[in-house]
Design a protein around this motif. Structure first.
Motif, short mmCIF file in Angstrom:
data_model
loop_
_atom_site.label_atom_id
_atom_site.label_comp_id
_atom_site.label_asym_id
_atom_site.label_seq_id
_atom_site.Cartn_x
_atom_site.Cartn_y
_atom_site.Cartn_z
N THR A 93 -0.71 39.27 32.63
CA THR A 93 -1.43 37.96 32.90
C THR A 93 -1.09 36.97 31.56
O THR A 93 -1.10 37.55 30.43
CB THR A 93 -2.64 37.96 33.45
N ASP A 94 -1.25 35.92 31.65
CA ASP A 94 -1.14 34.78 30.59
C ASP A 94 -2.50 35.04 29.57
O ASP A 94 -2.38 34.82 28.41
CB ASP A 94 -1.41 33.28 31.26
N VAL A 138 -4.35 43.86 8.49
CA VAL A 138 -4.90 44.94 9.09
C VAL A 138 -4.11 45.39 10.32
O VAL A 138 -4.10 44.45 11.59
CB VAL A 138 -6.21 44.78 9.65
N ALA A 139 -3.37 46.70 10.33
CA ALA A 139 -2.67 46.71 11.45
C ALA A 139 -3.07 47.07 12.79
O ALA A 139 -4.51 47.57 12.60
CB ALA A 139 -1.53 47.89 11.05
N ILE A 140 -2.71 46.99 13.86
CA ILE A 140 -3.13 47.04 15.21
C ILE A 140 -2.54 48.14 15.91
O ILE A 140 -1.46 48.70 15.50
CB ILE A 140 -3.10 45.93 16.04
N ASP A 141 -3.05 48.72 16.93
CA ASP A 141 -2.42 49.99 17.81
C ASP A 141 -1.14 49.41 18.48
O ASP A 141 -1.16 48.08 18.96
CB ASP A 141 -3.19 50.56 18.59
N PRO A 142 0.04 50.18 18.79
CA PRO A 142 0.92 49.66 19.52
C PRO A 142 0.59 49.05 20.99
O PRO A 142 -0.13 49.49 21.60
CB PRO A 142 1.79 50.99 19.89
N LEU A 143 1.09 47.89 21.23
CA LEU A 143 0.84 46.97 22.47
C LEU A 143 1.03 48.02 23.61
O LEU A 143 0.53 48.04 24.44
CB LEU A 143 1.63 45.64 22.43
N ASP A 154 2.94 48.74 31.05
CA ASP A 154 3.73 47.77 31.98
C ASP A 154 4.36 46.51 31.31
O ASP A 154 5.00 45.74 31.81
CB ASP A 154 2.93 47.43 33.11
N ILE A 155 3.95 46.22 30.12
CA ILE A 155 4.51 45.23 29.26
C ILE A 155 5.96 45.25 29.40
O ILE A 155 6.80 46.09 28.77
CB ILE A 155 3.84 45.15 27.81
N ASP A 156 6.62 44.12 29.45
CA ASP A 156 7.94 44.05 29.52
C ASP A 156 8.63 43.14 28.43
O ASP A 156 7.93 42.38 27.68
CB ASP A 156 8.50 43.86 30.76
N GLY A 183 7.43 50.12 19.79
CA GLY A 183 8.50 50.13 20.86
C GLY A 183 9.26 48.85 21.10
O GLY A 183 8.89 48.07 20.21
N LEU A 184 10.19 48.65 21.65
CA LEU A 184 10.98 47.33 21.97
C LEU A 184 10.01 46.23 22.18
O LEU A 184 9.96 45.19 21.31
CB LEU A 184 11.99 47.38 22.87
N THR A 185 8.84 46.34 22.95
CA THR A 185 8.24 45.14 23.21
C THR A 185 7.25 44.99 22.03
O THR A 185 6.72 43.77 22.02
CB THR A 185 7.35 45.37 24.50
N ASP A 186 6.92 45.99 21.20
CA ASP A 186 6.04 45.87 20.07
C ASP A 186 6.63 45.01 19.02
O ASP A 186 6.14 43.98 18.59
CB ASP A 186 5.68 47.21 19.67
N THR A 187 7.87 45.41 18.88
CA THR A 187 8.74 44.44 17.80
C THR A 187 9.26 43.05 18.00
O THR A 187 8.86 41.91 17.36
CB THR A 187 9.78 45.16 17.17
#
Length: 261
Positions: A3-4, A22-27, A33-35, A151-155
């Motif tokens: 969602t937005d 301060v780094a965060i956990d991978p999205l 389901d993030i694309d 992962g791809l969507t993280d970067t």
């Protein structure tokens, strides 16, 4: 697809991670389901915020442009991020490593555009015709994701892990050098730490720039005269530590250096 509201929430997290270091956990670990569309929209949320605050886009970078990196990420095309004027660093001004979370450097042949590129129908010939010069470059990359476990969507969400760039002084016209055969050597504190050749980037960096022009067109963006394009690294990424002095030498193209404190 997210969602937005969730996209905005994740953009907020990345913005704060960069600001506060301060780094965060991978999205992707939290939102399986993030694309890719979500990820680019998250990236653009933060880019628009910076533009609204006075930042200026001066170009783009291509990531995942080697076949090895694509295979590692399980993708079949590169990704991209924005280069902002405030991200430029300089050979004669040492960079504070503490400004970043996990800084690394990559060796790249930069493209300086002298004319606008077409959008969806951009070809390699169009890129060469529009490129006024190649330049020796180092990209400073960083990740706001913990320990570079991306992962791809993280970067993509994280502006393709971009953080800074520096260009050396030399400029070479496309007709004066074979863009597919530029050997590059990177030293750190005088020791060779990486070697590669420009054709590590999809076999020809021009292919990466043409792909970029077509890709950004789908988001209403064009590559314009004066833009800098970093097409991808000739070598593996190297960690940058306080006190490290990097020097990248490109056969026939000159050199570029970057000092950390």
């Amino acid at each position: 697809m997210l969602t937005d509201a969730v996209r905005t929430e994740l953009a907020d997290e990345l913005e704060l991670a960069e600001r506060d270091r301060v780094a965060i956990d991978p999205l992707v670990a939290r939102y399986p389901d993030i694309d890719v569309v979500d990820a680019y929209e998250i990236q653009l949320i933060n880019i628009r915020r910076r533009l609204d605050s006075g930042a200026r886009v001066v170009g783009h970078k291509v990531g995942l442009s080697s076949k090895a990196m694509q295979q590692m990420m399980g993708v079949d095309e590169p990704d991209y991020g924005h280069l902002l004027a405030e991200m430029e660093v300089y050979e004669d001004v040492p960079v504070e490593a503490g400004r970043y979370l996990f800084p690394r450097v990559e060796v790249e042949v930069g493209f300086v555009l002298g004319a606008d590129l077409p959008g969806a129908d951009c070809t390699e010939d169009d890129v060469l015709a529009a490129t006024v010069a190649f330049a020796p470059a180092i990209e400073l990359i960083d990740s706001r994701i913990k320990d570079w476990k991306i992962g791809l969507t993280d970067t993509i969400s994280d502006n393709a892990s971009s953080a800074g760039f520096v260009l050396g002084p030399e400029r070479v016209a496309p007709n004066d050098i074979d863009i597919k055969a530029i050997d590059a050597v990177l030293t750190r504190n005088g020791e060779v730490v990486a070697e590669g050749r420009s054709d590590a980037v999809l076999g020809d960096p021009v292919i990466a720039v043409a792909w970029l022009a077509r890709k950004v067109a789908s988001f209403g963006v064009r590559l314009k005269a004066g833009d800098i394009v970093l097409p991808g690294s000739c070598t593996r990424a190297i960690d940058a530590r306080p006190g490290d002095a990097f020097h990248a030498e490109f056969a026939g193209l000159g050199s570029v250096r970057l000092q950390f404190i």
